[in-house]
Scaffold this motif. Structure first.
Motif, short mmCIF file in Angstrom:
data_model
loop_
_atom_site.label_atom_id
_atom_site.label_comp_id
_atom_site.label_asym_id
_atom_site.label_seq_id
_atom_site.Cartn_x
_atom_site.Cartn_y
_atom_site.Cartn_z
N ASN A 143 2.85 53.67 46.93
CA ASN A 143 1.83 54.72 46.82
C ASN A 143 0.61 54.36 47.01
OD1 ASN A 143 3.68 56.94 45.56
ND2 ASN A 143 3.73 55.23 44.19
N TYR A 158 -6.37 58.02 39.69
CA TYR A 158 -4.92 57.63 39.44
C TYR A 158 -4.33 58.30 38.40
CZ TYR A 158 -1.11 54.47 37.70
OH TYR A 158 0.35 54.19 37.26
N ARG A 165 2.67 63.22 40.57
CA ARG A 165 4.11 62.66 40.42
C ARG A 165 4.98 63.22 39.73
NH1 ARG A 165 4.41 56.16 40.65
NH2 ARG A 165 2.92 56.71 38.66
N ALA A 183 8.19 50.87 42.05
CA ALA A 183 6.91 51.62 42.90
C ALA A 183 5.77 50.54 42.71
CB ALA A 183 6.48 52.84 42.31
N CYS A 184 4.79 50.67 43.62
CA CYS A 184 3.41 50.17 43.37
C CYS A 184 2.24 51.21 43.78
CB CYS A 184 3.20 49.02 44.25
SG CYS A 184 3.02 49.46 46.17
N ALA A 185 1.22 51.35 43.02
CA ALA A 185 0.06 52.24 43.34
C ALA A 185 -1.22 51.43 43.45
CB ALA A 185 -0.03 53.31 42.08
N TYR A 227 4.01 54.62 28.38
CA TYR A 227 2.53 54.16 27.98
C TYR A 227 2.25 55.07 26.94
CZ TYR A 227 2.12 50.63 31.69
OH TYR A 227 2.18 49.11 32.35
N PRO A 236 2.94 57.00 34.08
CA PRO A 236 3.47 56.72 35.46
C PRO A 236 4.74 56.71 35.53
CG PRO A 236 2.26 54.89 34.56
CD PRO A 236 2.17 55.81 33.23
N PHE A 238 7.79 55.05 37.00
CA PHE A 238 8.30 53.88 37.84
C PHE A 238 8.95 52.89 36.85
CE2 PHE A 238 5.60 50.34 36.90
CZ PHE A 238 4.53 50.66 36.56
N ARG A 240 10.46 48.90 36.20
CA ARG A 240 9.63 47.41 36.74
C ARG A 240 10.37 46.94 37.91
NH1 ARG A 240 4.80 47.95 34.41
NH2 ARG A 240 4.96 48.39 32.34
N GLY A 256 5.11 46.62 41.44
CA GLY A 256 3.92 46.22 41.41
C GLY A 256 3.84 45.52 39.80
N ILE A 260 -0.41 42.58 32.15
CA ILE A 260 -0.35 43.79 31.06
C ILE A 260 0.82 43.40 30.14
CG2 ILE A 260 0.41 46.13 30.60
CD1 ILE A 260 -0.85 46.92 32.97
N CYS A 340 -4.85 49.96 39.90
CA CYS A 340 -5.03 51.10 39.33
C CYS A 340 -5.69 51.36 38.02
CB CYS A 340 -3.64 51.97 39.11
SG CYS A 340 -2.40 50.95 38.09
N GLU A 347 -2.42 42.53 41.41
CA GLU A 347 -1.35 43.00 41.13
C GLU A 347 -0.23 42.40 42.21
OE1 GLU A 347 -0.67 47.21 40.25
OE2 GLU A 347 0.94 47.55 41.80
C1 3EB Z 1 1.32 48.54 35.60
O1 3EB Z 1 2.14 47.77 35.13
C2 3EB Z 1 0.25 48.38 36.42
O2 3EB Z 1 1.89 54.03 39.05
O3 3EB Z 1 3.42 53.60 40.38
C3 3EB Z 1 2.41 48.92 38.95
C4 3EB Z 1 3.40 49.63 39.48
C5 3EB Z 1 1.40 49.89 38.35
C6 3EB Z 1 3.55 50.94 39.88
C7 3EB Z 1 2.56 52.97 39.64
C8 3EB Z 1 1.41 51.42 38.73
C9 3EB Z 1 2.63 51.61 39.21
O4 3EB Z 1 1.04 49.72 34.82
C10 3EB Z 1 0.17 49.48 37.46
#
Ligand code: 3EB
Length: 372
Positions: A143, A158, A165, A183-185, A227, A236, A238, A240, A256, A260, A340, A347
């Motif tokens: 993304n 974001y 989404r 995913a990644c954003a 979260y 979000p 996604f 890991r 991504g 964290i 993000c 990232e």
């Molecule tokens: C995180 O770990 C860092 O919103 O799709 C990493 C991978 C992150 C994907 C997404 C966001 C996303 O929250 C940011």
């Protein structure tokens, strides 16, 4: 390679290398994403989905392409199509697609922001296509959006993206926890010149298939879909990582990953420590994945990394830390992008498990081999 050949290879190539071979490789390519701070005409077959991501490569002058190669032997040649605004291409096992939606096409007088609506629409189109073509499982999504940390309509962009989404996942009765894609954003700077204004679009690329992927979480991190609310009204969507069995290969798509732990950003302002913590997280995910194999199947040194760096001046610090943790021969490409969370400086995403042939000459041999 064994009898059942690898049917997916995610290979990074300099754009010139891809252009020199694009005609010859047409039957082996599912799609291309290229990263460049200027628009390049890569002259690919019109049928091949191509997206041009406005991110500068930091570690080399030549821009880079991510080419999704597929095994073209037998009758499994890919087929292309367009569905609404998605350009896609598929074979028996996999579908790759790209969609770019300009936010200006969406009204700001709705109760949803334009970016939120664009996101919801993009995912709605993706899910409709996957249902139509019977590729139910989303493996990986990338993304990219302009100004990811900007605020508008009282909400960081974001977080607007996360709203759109998740709504699309829910309206298609998809899981928003557990079985969710890797995913990644990332963000890119808004492009201001007229000719480039079409680049101010939400850009999503996806890979999906017909086998159930295994979603993997990281014991050092709270799942992103859990979260706490301080990170936005909607979590979000996604995992890991996702692990997919394709033929004889186990392919790992690592999301991504950033500095964290739990749900908190660590090492504010310290890009070296953030890089180290990120590698620690990647290591933890790999350890988790390796548990199910008899031998340590995945290893930091055999991943193919894409490293997104917020400030280009940090390139050497990040690269040196990556080399220190992974080894001098680390297979990585470095791009300038906005992460993000405002406090994240780096990232890293990765892919593993496909043939390890990586750059130019290897890929060349590999593809000739495929076509003979
Ligand atoms: C995180 O770990 C860092 O919103 O799709 C990493 C991978 C992150 C994907 C997404 C966001 C996303 O929250 C940011």
């Amino acid at each position: 390679m064994g009898d059942k050949r690898c049917n997916l290879q995610a290979i990074k190539l300099p754009i010139s290398e891809y252009m020199n071979h694009s005609q010859h490789w047409a039957n082996s390519v599912l799609g291309v994403q290229y990263y460049a701070d200027n628009v390049v005409n890569i002259n690919a077959d019109q049928n091949i989905p191509v997206s041009s991501v406005p991110m500068k490569r930091l570690d080399d002058g030549d821009s880079i392409c991510d080419v999704w190669f597929t095994d073209a032997n037998g009758a499994n040649f890919p087929t292309s199509g367009q569905y609404q605004q998605i350009k896609y291409r598929y074979n028996d096992d996999l579908i790759f697609g790209v969609i770019e939606l300009s936010e200006v096409l969406f009204q700001s007088n709705s109760d949803k922001t334009p970016l939120q609506q664009a996101t919801e629409s993009a995912y709605d189109q993706i899910f409709c296509l996957l249902e139509l073509q019977s590729f139910p499982y989303l493996f990986r999504v990338r993304n990219y959006m302009a100004d990811i940390n900007g605020d508008s309509f009282g909400l960081e962009r974001y977080l607007q993206f996360n709203l759109g989404r998740q709504d699309a996942f829910l309206s298609h009765k998809r899981d928003v926890e557990g079985n969710v894609p890797a995913a990644c954003a990332l963000g890119f700077g808004a492009v201001t010149s007229d000719e480039a204004s079409s680049q101010n679009s939400l850009m999503i690329a996806f890979l999906a298939g017909r086998v159930v992927p295994q979603s993997i979480e990281n014991p050092r991190q709270i799942s992103a879909y859990k979260y706490p609310e301080q990170y936005g009204p909607r979590s979000p969507t996604f995992s890991r990582a996702s692990l997919v069995k394709l033929g004889d290969d186990d392919i790992l798509f690592l999301s991504g990953t950033a500095s964290i732990v739990g749900h908190q950003t660590l090492h504010h302002g310290d890009v070296i420590a953030q890089t180290n913590e990120t590698i620690e997280n990647i290591k933890a995910v790999i350890t988790q994945v390796n548990r199910q194999f008899n031998e340590p199947k995945f290893d930091l040194s055999t991943l193919h990394y894409t490293v997104y760096i917020r400030h280009s001046k940090d390139l050497d610090l990040v690269r040196n830390e990556l080399k220190r943790r992974v080894g001098d021969t680390v297979n990585a490409v470095y791009l300038q992008a906005d992460v993000c969370r405002q406090d994240l400086l780096v990232e890293i995403e990765a892919t593993a498990g496909h043939s390890t042939a990586a750059f130019s000459s290897d890929a060349n041999t590999l593809m000739n081999d495929h076509l003979n």
